[in-house]
Scaffold this motif. Structure first.
Motif, mmCIF file in Angstrom:
data_model
loop_
_atom_site.group_PDB
_atom_site.id
_atom_site.type_symbol
_atom_site.label_atom_id
_atom_site.label_comp_id
_atom_site.label_asym_id
_atom_site.label_seq_id
_atom_site.Cartn_x
_atom_site.Cartn_y
_atom_site.Cartn_z
ATOM 1 N N SER A 1 -5.436 12.382 -7.833
ATOM 2 C CA SER A 1 -4.870 11.201 -7.177
ATOM 3 C C SER A 1 -4.974 11.358 -5.660
ATOM 4 C CB SER A 1 -3.423 10.980 -7.610
ATOM 5 O OG SER A 1 -2.675 12.129 -7.309
ATOM 6 N N VAL A 2 -5.068 10.226 -4.984
ATOM 7 C CA VAL A 2 -5.152 10.221 -3.518
ATOM 8 C C VAL A 2 -4.103 9.252 -2.978
ATOM 9 C CG1 VAL A 2 -7.582 10.867 -3.294
ATOM 10 C CG2 VAL A 2 -6.994 8.473 -3.716
ATOM 11 N N ASP A 3 -3.740 9.398 -1.721
ATOM 12 C CA ASP A 3 -2.734 8.525 -1.114
ATOM 13 C C ASP A 3 -3.437 7.316 -0.505
ATOM 14 O OD1 ASP A 3 -0.688 7.286 0.186
ATOM 15 O OD2 ASP A 3 0.024 9.072 1.246
ATOM 16 N N ARG A 4 -3.279 6.167 -1.140
ATOM 17 C CA ARG A 4 -4.003 4.967 -0.724
ATOM 18 C C ARG A 4 -3.173 4.049 0.184
ATOM 19 N NH1 ARG A 4 -8.739 4.834 -3.604
ATOM 20 N NH2 ARG A 4 -8.746 5.893 -5.632
ATOM 21 N N ARG A 5 -1.977 4.460 0.542
ATOM 22 C CA ARG A 5 -1.116 3.571 1.345
ATOM 23 C C ARG A 5 -1.720 3.315 2.729
ATOM 24 N NH1 ARG A 5 4.159 6.716 1.805
ATOM 25 N NH2 ARG A 5 2.592 8.349 2.089
ATOM 26 N N HIS A 6 -1.721 2.057 3.151
ATOM 27 C CA HIS A 6 -2.198 1.747 4.501
ATOM 28 C C HIS A 6 -1.059 1.924 5.507
ATOM 29 C CE1 HIS A 6 -0.252 -2.115 3.846
ATOM 30 N NE2 HIS A 6 -1.108 -2.469 2.902
ATOM 31 N N GLN A 7 -1.380 1.762 6.795
ATOM 32 C CA GLN A 7 -0.392 2.059 7.851
ATOM 33 C C GLN A 7 0.883 1.222 7.725
ATOM 34 O OE1 GLN A 7 -3.725 1.555 10.783
ATOM 35 N NE2 GLN A 7 -2.266 2.618 12.087
ATOM 36 N N LEU A 8 0.718 -0.082 7.494
ATOM 37 C CA LEU A 8 1.901 -0.951 7.409
ATOM 38 C C LEU A 8 2.775 -0.529 6.224
ATOM 39 C CD1 LEU A 8 3.465 -3.460 8.466
ATOM 40 C CD2 LEU A 8 2.167 -4.820 6.802
ATOM 41 N N TYR A 9 2.139 -0.206 5.096
ATOM 42 C CA TYR A 9 2.848 0.218 3.883
ATOM 43 C C TYR A 9 3.687 1.465 4.189
ATOM 44 C CZ TYR A 9 3.192 1.149 -1.219
ATOM 45 O OH TYR A 9 3.624 1.358 -2.502
ATOM 46 N N ARG A 10 3.088 2.445 4.876
ATOM 47 C CA ARG A 10 3.807 3.686 5.187
ATOM 48 C C ARG A 10 5.037 3.418 6.053
ATOM 49 N NH1 ARG A 10 0.380 8.535 4.916
ATOM 50 N NH2 ARG A 10 -1.573 7.947 3.920
ATOM 51 N N ARG A 11 4.842 2.601 7.096
ATOM 52 C CA ARG A 11 5.977 2.317 8.004
ATOM 53 C C ARG A 11 7.054 1.515 7.290
ATOM 54 N NH1 ARG A 11 4.331 1.304 14.238
ATOM 55 N NH2 ARG A 11 2.784 2.953 14.371
ATOM 56 N N LEU B 1 -7.993 -11.210 0.426
ATOM 57 C CA LEU B 1 -7.577 -10.700 -0.879
ATOM 58 C C LEU B 1 -6.372 -9.784 -0.800
ATOM 59 C CD1 LEU B 1 -11.162 -9.599 -2.031
ATOM 60 C CD2 LEU B 1 -10.021 -11.740 -2.650
ATOM 61 N N SER B 2 -5.520 -9.877 -1.808
ATOM 62 C CA SER B 2 -4.433 -8.914 -1.982
ATOM 63 C C SER B 2 -4.797 -8.128 -3.234
ATOM 64 C CB SER B 2 -3.114 -9.666 -2.170
ATOM 65 O OG SER B 2 -2.039 -8.767 -2.186
ATOM 66 N N ARG B 3 -5.125 -6.816 -3.038
ATOM 67 C CA ARG B 3 -5.701 -6.106 -4.175
ATOM 68 C C ARG B 3 -5.208 -4.675 -4.300
ATOM 69 N NH1 ARG B 3 -10.295 -2.984 -3.157
ATOM 70 N NH2 ARG B 3 -10.815 -2.783 -0.957
ATOM 71 N N PRO B 4 -5.193 -4.138 -5.522
ATOM 72 C CA PRO B 4 -4.948 -2.709 -5.682
ATOM 73 C C PRO B 4 -6.083 -1.957 -4.989
ATOM 74 C CG PRO B 4 -4.746 -3.873 -7.773
ATOM 75 C CD PRO B 4 -5.373 -4.822 -6.813
ATOM 76 N N ALA B 5 -5.733 -0.973 -4.171
ATOM 77 C CA ALA B 5 -6.714 -0.357 -3.273
ATOM 78 C C ALA B 5 -7.859 0.345 -3.995
ATOM 79 C CB ALA B 5 -6.013 0.628 -2.350
#
Length: 366
Positions: free
Chosen positions: A293-303, A18-22
């Motif tokens: 609000s919380v930071d939901r970015r995963h590792q790949l997203y951050r890099r 799935l590709s989903r909003p976290a």
């Protein structure tokens, strides 16, 4: 437990990617182990929007994939649940509700469908050949393959349709006064159709990737606080002996992202780098919702984001990085082409590690 509602479980569910909003349970798009693919888009219709929490269109995407072993079965799952539970609730992780109805694209190895909804009402169109696109507006006209049993009666009772003229779902259920964002959707829908027609008869995975990256048409959105959040392209061979291959970016803006291949096999290696963190006190699950609000970015997203900033600051290095990423993508495409043509037979272990390895390589480049 879906995003807002709890519904009855079924005896068996299929494996899904799935590709989903976290923050939510459902998905914008995805595929299952049987080669069924579903994606959705928001739409505004004459039916009132359900501010009350019900099923989100994104929940229905996931439920269709988990419970349908063909596109038609997924469509039945979605329409039955839609009629039973309705659709509604905020589709955005913000205190101000953002609510819409949904249209869906469904495909498997053998056939494709478009499903469009207005509240609990719906119409579906089977696509026997050629290409079809959706874009934030109703697009099923008179060519209806299946529909809600009370659809036409609803239209008559509301005075939207007289009952004598031919019935067009899009004409009858579309808003007379379209919101401004619908104008952009119209242009995007036409551009998508034209781009698909230009390549008619020789559409490849690369064709779709280039269409999804098209900024001029507005298909690739990168403006006014909206950005294309994730992109997916699937190759579904008619030959059941060949695997289906699903390419995901797992990062926003496909024009600056890498499409990475995923294949369903036993023992797929988990890819924590593209899984968003979970929070014990999640503001999306606490009532009232979305108070913080919380930071939901995963590792790949951050890099990936850090790399994009670099691209913008240093054009030359940015261009170089983009070329490297395109090479990485090309390797994945060539490997999958060889797999589908039968010129190479990777081991099940290689396929199980495939998506993980591609994400790792991309992270190393960043």
């Amino acid at each position: 437990q879906c995003t807002y509602l709890e519904i009855e479980q079924v005896e068996h569910t299929h494996a899904v990617v799935l590709s989903r909003p976290a923050w939510l349970w459902g998905a914008e798009m995805g595929a299952n182990e049987h080669g069924v693919c579903v994606g959705n888009e928001g739409v505004w219709t004459r039916e009132p929007l359900g501010e009350d929490e019900a099923l989100l269109g994104m929940d229905l995407v996931r439920l269709g994939l988990e419970r349908g072993s063909s596109a038609r079965e997924a469509l039945e799952v979605i329409t039955v649940l839609l009629e039973r539970y309705g659709q509604g609730g905020s589709c955005k992780e913000e205190p101000v509700p953002f609510v819409y109805h949904n249209t869906f694209l469904l495909a498997d190895r053998a056939e494709a469908w478009v499903l469009e909804t207005a509240g609990r009402y719906w119409a579906a169109q089977r696509i026997p050949e050629g290409s079809r696109n959706i874009s934030n507006q109703l697009s099923i006209g008179r060519d209806i393959t299946a529909e809600h049993a009370g659809l036409r009666q609803r239209a008559r009772s509301q005075g939207w349709w007289g009952g004598h003229q031919e019935f067009s779902f899009a004409e009858v259920f579309s808003l007379e006064q379209q919101p401004p964002r619908m104008e952009a959707a119209k242009a995007r829908f036409c551009a998508g159709r034209e781009l698909l027609q230009q390549h008619a008869g020789h559409i490849t995975a690369e064709t779709f990737m280039s269409i999804l990256r098209d900024k001029g048409s507005g298909i690739c959105v990168d403006s006014e606080g909206f950005r294309t959040a994730g992109s997916m392209v699937s190759v579904l061979p008619r030959d059941p002996a060949l695997p289906c291959v699903h390419f995901f970016t797992a990062t926003p803006d496909p024009s600056r992202s890498v499409f990475k291949p995923f294949v369903f096999v036993a023992g797929v290696k988990p890819v924590p780098q593209v899984r968003s963190p979970s929070f014990p006190q999640d503001p999306a699950k606490q009532i009232p919702r979305f108070q913080s609000s919380v930071d939901r970015r995963h590792q790949l997203y951050r890099r990936h984001q850090a790399a994009l900033e670099l691209m913008e600051q240093d054009q030359e290095r940015g261009q170089k990085l983009l070329e490297t990423l395109r090479e990485l993508e090309q390797q994945g495409l060539e490997g999958m082409k060889a797999l589908l043509e039968g010129t190479v037979t990777p081991s099940p272990e290689e396929l199980a590690d495939l998506f993980f390895d591609c994400v790792e390589a991309e992270m190393k480049f960043y």
